[in-house]
Scaffold this active site. Structure first.
Site, PDB file in Angstrom:
ATOM      1  NE  ARG A 136      58.296 -31.536  -2.863  1.00  0.00           N
ATOM      2  CZ  ARG A 136      59.399 -31.264  -2.191  1.00  0.00           C
ATOM      3  NH1 ARG A 136      60.256 -30.376  -2.659  1.00  0.00           N
ATOM      4  NH2 ARG A 136      59.673 -31.863  -1.045  1.00  0.00           N
TER       5      ARG A 136
ATOM      6  CD  GLU B  28      54.127 -40.815  -2.596  1.00  0.00           C
ATOM      7  OE1 GLU B  28      54.374 -39.768  -1.995  1.00  0.00           O
ATOM      8  OE2 GLU B  28      54.053 -40.879  -3.836  1.00  0.00           O
TER       9      GLU B  28
ATOM     10  CG  HIS C 167      58.020  -3.858   2.855  1.00  0.00           C
ATOM     11  ND1 HIS C 167      58.955  -3.271   2.031  1.00  0.00           N
ATOM     12  CD2 HIS C 167      57.068  -4.364   2.031  1.00  0.00           C
ATOM     13  CE1 HIS C 167      58.568  -3.396   0.774  1.00  0.00           C
ATOM     14  NE2 HIS C 167      57.437  -4.059   0.748  1.00  0.00           N
TER      15      HIS C 167
ATOM     16  NE  ARG D  49      56.076 -35.748  -6.375  1.00  0.00           N
ATOM     17  CZ  ARG D  49      55.930 -35.240  -5.153  1.00  0.00           C
ATOM     18  NH1 ARG D  49      56.291 -35.953  -4.106  1.00  0.00           N
ATOM     19  NH2 ARG D  49      55.471 -34.023  -4.984  1.00  0.00           N
TER      20      ARG D  49
END
Length: 759
Positions: free
Chosen positions: A491, A635, A399, A538
């Site tokens: 993004r 793409e 943790h 984008r």
């Protein structure tokens, strides 16, 4: 739908099953060995809260909380949990839950079989937040009455003080976070632990495995310092084995409950995992990473020689840069006081504050070094105030390690004696990479400093620009510190998805201005960090399975293959109001003087889409090519083949998205473990499409970049430079290496030309 079996769930079902439940379903469907089970859905929790009439009461208590008042927060949490635990569950819901439990018992051939009951919040195990340890888990639960009782306790744990604090700090609305409950057959582990499929601090392709005796709870909680193993995934070579003194373990007692006991003396320093078990784990890790298409944090168990995966989630704590292993950064510091494992890189100095009890958290002030046996989720508020963390126990997957990396706080774990060796209020400096704590306060700037190490003392100058890919605004400053020449890919998806609200809902609710402001404010952070260097924004490219879990996303279509579905520019032209909001946000920034932002449309298959997008941009008063550079992603093979036509209708730049381009060209889903081995960005067909695009753009004077994974592979980068690419955009941690590769490639071209001239 109150109860769903693992077999009927997948990773897109977070809104139904929470992060843990959705991932267990995904693993089950992928054929990964997972103990069987079912999920009591988030909708069951929601109905329980609403039909019982307690939801309003709970929200009223939450509205009055000051999360920075630790005692008041704890009191409010206890009040809410009591309300939930004392409220009866509707009878029809109980019937369905017990029916599923009894079917599970029949399936495994045991009456009243032991199960683990785990909380699975609908906002946990997301790529941007770990929610580590925020809700409760109960082990060795058996029988109808216990199953019902502990499911309700899981619901109540959504309002642990630590969980309330975490949601407030991360801007998750309490009313929007529901909880599902996983009910899963117990794996009575002989040995268990955690595996990161890459190094969580550096991103290296090394399986980092930690294991101890008994149940994995001891490793995850940090009660034990586990054995640590590192395996090179390329060849399954075991490159490091560190055997720890494992003092305690969790096992089940006569009553079937989980208890912490001392490890038998002869096993304390015995190696937990054999070479063959390590290779078996590594192979499973590679399979899981290939299936998800990204590095994963997993929990595993061996039961009577059989390996099971108990959990998998994306790693949320990947470091932004690798620290030089041979750095002398701490060579001129004081004497070493304690040694442990470097769990979160960076240097930090401050006064030691030893915390042995939860009631002592208030002593941690801004800039102190928290020293404790092991952190718990309740300590997160204090951890945020600390400049560094040191623990006696734990490994790099516990943790303390996970949360420290997420918070960007240097951390050293597994020292064995920090709480007794270090003196209260003494000054120390810790090195979170090397795992050392030094005497005295260093004059070194107290911050996690690995990114700065990527900036060369004598900067390498290249004609081919080296840019950064940025997904989150908060990562922009670190990316800019590398000396990157701009952002080749900003993004949008993170900005939208973390709001928790479907962009279409903003518009449907007449909150268009709020959507515009949300986009503009976040993009401005990145534009500021890099100004005046270019930032290519984008437009939205979130597939439907990501939208469906958002508020307002309930009407999203359920597509069989979202990757080939309604996404990118094709969707935005169907929903032009969302795209226009994005353009208005960029216009707003342009009017503020941010002229360094370019617009890039994704997933285009036809020049007509580019024309329509530019028309919408003009419609909001932002003129493409005049006010703002306008470009596109390449793409889809169609875009690469028709690049001449795109150039004719007008583009300022293109960026090659090689991840998708490779998948679409080869008909290979890299997330599918059955075919992932066929995925290769160096396939001749893919390289021909890349080369064609770069050369056509170079002929036309159009800037051409690359933002896919291929842009981080040195020998591919050399080819791209040779083709004439104008920039390479890579992940932050790869920028320094990519720049060196680009420089070498440019020098080789010059040298080859010089040699030819002498022939």
């Amino acid at each position: 739908m109150y109860v769903v079996k693992f077999e009927d769930l997948n990773k897109s079902d977070i809104g139904i099953a929470g992060g843990k439940g959705a991932n267990l379903g995904e693993l089950t469907q992928a054929g990964i060995p997972v103990p069987p089970g079912f999920v009591v859905t988030a909708q069951a929790y929601e109905k329980f809260m609403e039909d019982s009439g307690i939801n309003g009461q709970v929200m009223s208590i939450l509205e009055k909380i000051d999360i920075n008042d630790t005692k008041a927060l704890q009191a409010a949490a206890e009040e809410i949990k009591t309300i939930i635990n004392e409220t009866p569950i509707p009878e029809d819901m109980i019937v369905l839950i017990l029916e599923a439990y009894n079917q599970l018992c029949q399936r495994v051939g045991e009456d009243d079989t032991d199960v683990a009951i785990r909380s699975s919040a609908t906002a946990e195990d997301l790529p941007e937040a770990s929610f580590a340890g925020q809700q409760d888990t109960f082990l060795h639960v058996s029988g109808n009455d216990e199953v019902i009782d502990y499911i309700r306790k899981c619901w109540a744990s959504l309002f642990e003080a630590r969980a309330i604090f975490y949601r407030e700090e991360n801007n998750f609305e309490h009313s929007k976070v529901f909880i599902a409950v996983v009910v899963q057959k117990m794996a009575n582990a002989d040995k268990a632990g955690v595996m990161f499929t890459v190094n969580p601090s550096t991103g290296e392709e090394i399986a980092l495995i930690e294991g101890s005796w008994g149940l994995g709870e001891a490793v995850v909680s940090g009660d034990v310092t586990p054995d640590n193993y590192q395996v090179d995934k390329k060849n399954n070579e075991i490159i490091n084995v560190t055997i720890s003194d494992k003092k305690v373990m969790y096992t089940n007692d006569e009553d079937g409950t989980s208890v912490k006991v001392d490890v038998p003396e002869e096993k304390r320093n015995e190696r937990v995992l054999s070479d063959s078990e390590l290779i078996q784990l590594t192979e499973m890790g590679k399979r899981v990473q290939a299936h998800y298409g990204e590095p994963m944090d997993t929990e595993w168990a061996f039961e009577r020689g059989s390996l099971f995966l108990l959990q998998a989630r994306p790693i949320t704590t990947l470091g932004d840069a690798e620290v030089d292993q041979d750095s002398d950064e701490s060579s001129d510091l004081g004497d070493v006081l304690v040694r442990g494992l470097g769990a979160s890189p960076g240097m930090a100095s401050g006064k030691v504050k030893i915390v042995l009890d939860i009631d002592e958290l208030d002593k941690i002030k801004d800039g102190d070094i928290m020293v404790t046996t092991m952190t718990t989720p309740d300590m997160v508020p204090a951890m945020r105030r600390a400049s560094g963390i040191v623990t006696d126990e734990g490994g790099v997957t516990c943790h303390a390690s996970i949360i420290s990396r997420e918070l960007g706080i240097p951390c050293v774990v597994g020292t064995g004696s920090a709480t007794t060796t270090l003196e209260e209020n003494s000054g120390v400096t810790l090195d979170g990479k090397k795992g050392l704590v030094f005497e005295g306060i260093s004059e070194t700037k107290e911050e996690a400093a690995p990114v700065a190490s990527n900036v060369e003392a004598a900067p390498i100058i290249t004609v081919t620009e080296v840019k950064a890919n940025v997904s989150m605004p908060e990562a922009a400053e670190k990316a800019a510190a590398t000396g990157a020449d701009g952002v080749g890919l900003l993004r949008t998806e993170h900005l939208m998805l973390t709001s928790g609200i479907h962009p279409g809902k903003f518009i449907a609710d007449d909150n268009e201005d709020e959507l515009i402001d949300t986009i503009a404010e976040n993009v401005q952070i990145v534009a500021d960090a890099f100004y005046p260097k270019p930032v290519w924004y984008r437009t939205l490219d979130a597939p439907t399975d990501e939208f469906i879990t958002l508020e307002g996303g309930e009407n999203e279509p359920r597509e069989h293959n979202p990757m080939l579905g309604w996404r990118g520019i094709r969707r935005e032209l169907d929903q032009p109001e969302i795209l226009k909001c994005e353009f208005k946000a960029i216009k707003k920034l342009h009017e503020k003087g941010y002229t360094n932002i370019g617009i890039m449309i994704p997933l285009s298959q036809s020049p007509a889409e580019l024309v329509q997008a530019k028309a919408l941009c003009s419609e909001v008063g932002l003129e493409p090519h005049k006010d703002v550079e306008f470009g596109m992603m390449v793409e889809i093979p169609a875009a690469a083949i028709m690049i001449d036509e795109y150039i004719k209708v007008g583009i300022d730049f293109v960026s090659l998205g090689t991840n998708d381009l490779t998948q679409y060209t080869l008909a290979v889903d890299r997330n599918n473990e059955f075919v992932a081995k066929h995925y290769s960005e160096e396939h001749p067909a893919v390289m021909k499409l890349i080369e064609r695009t770069i050369r056509k753009c170079a002929e036309a004077g159009v800037k051409c970049s690359i933002c896919g994974q291929a842009g981080s592979v040195p020998h591919i980068v050399e080819k791209l430079v040779g083709f004439g690419i104008t920039s390479v955009s890579s992940n932050t941690d790869a920028i320094a290496d990519v720049r060196k590769t680009v420089a070498r490639a440019e020098q080789k071209i010059i040298l080859d030309a010089a040699r030819k001239s002498l022939e």
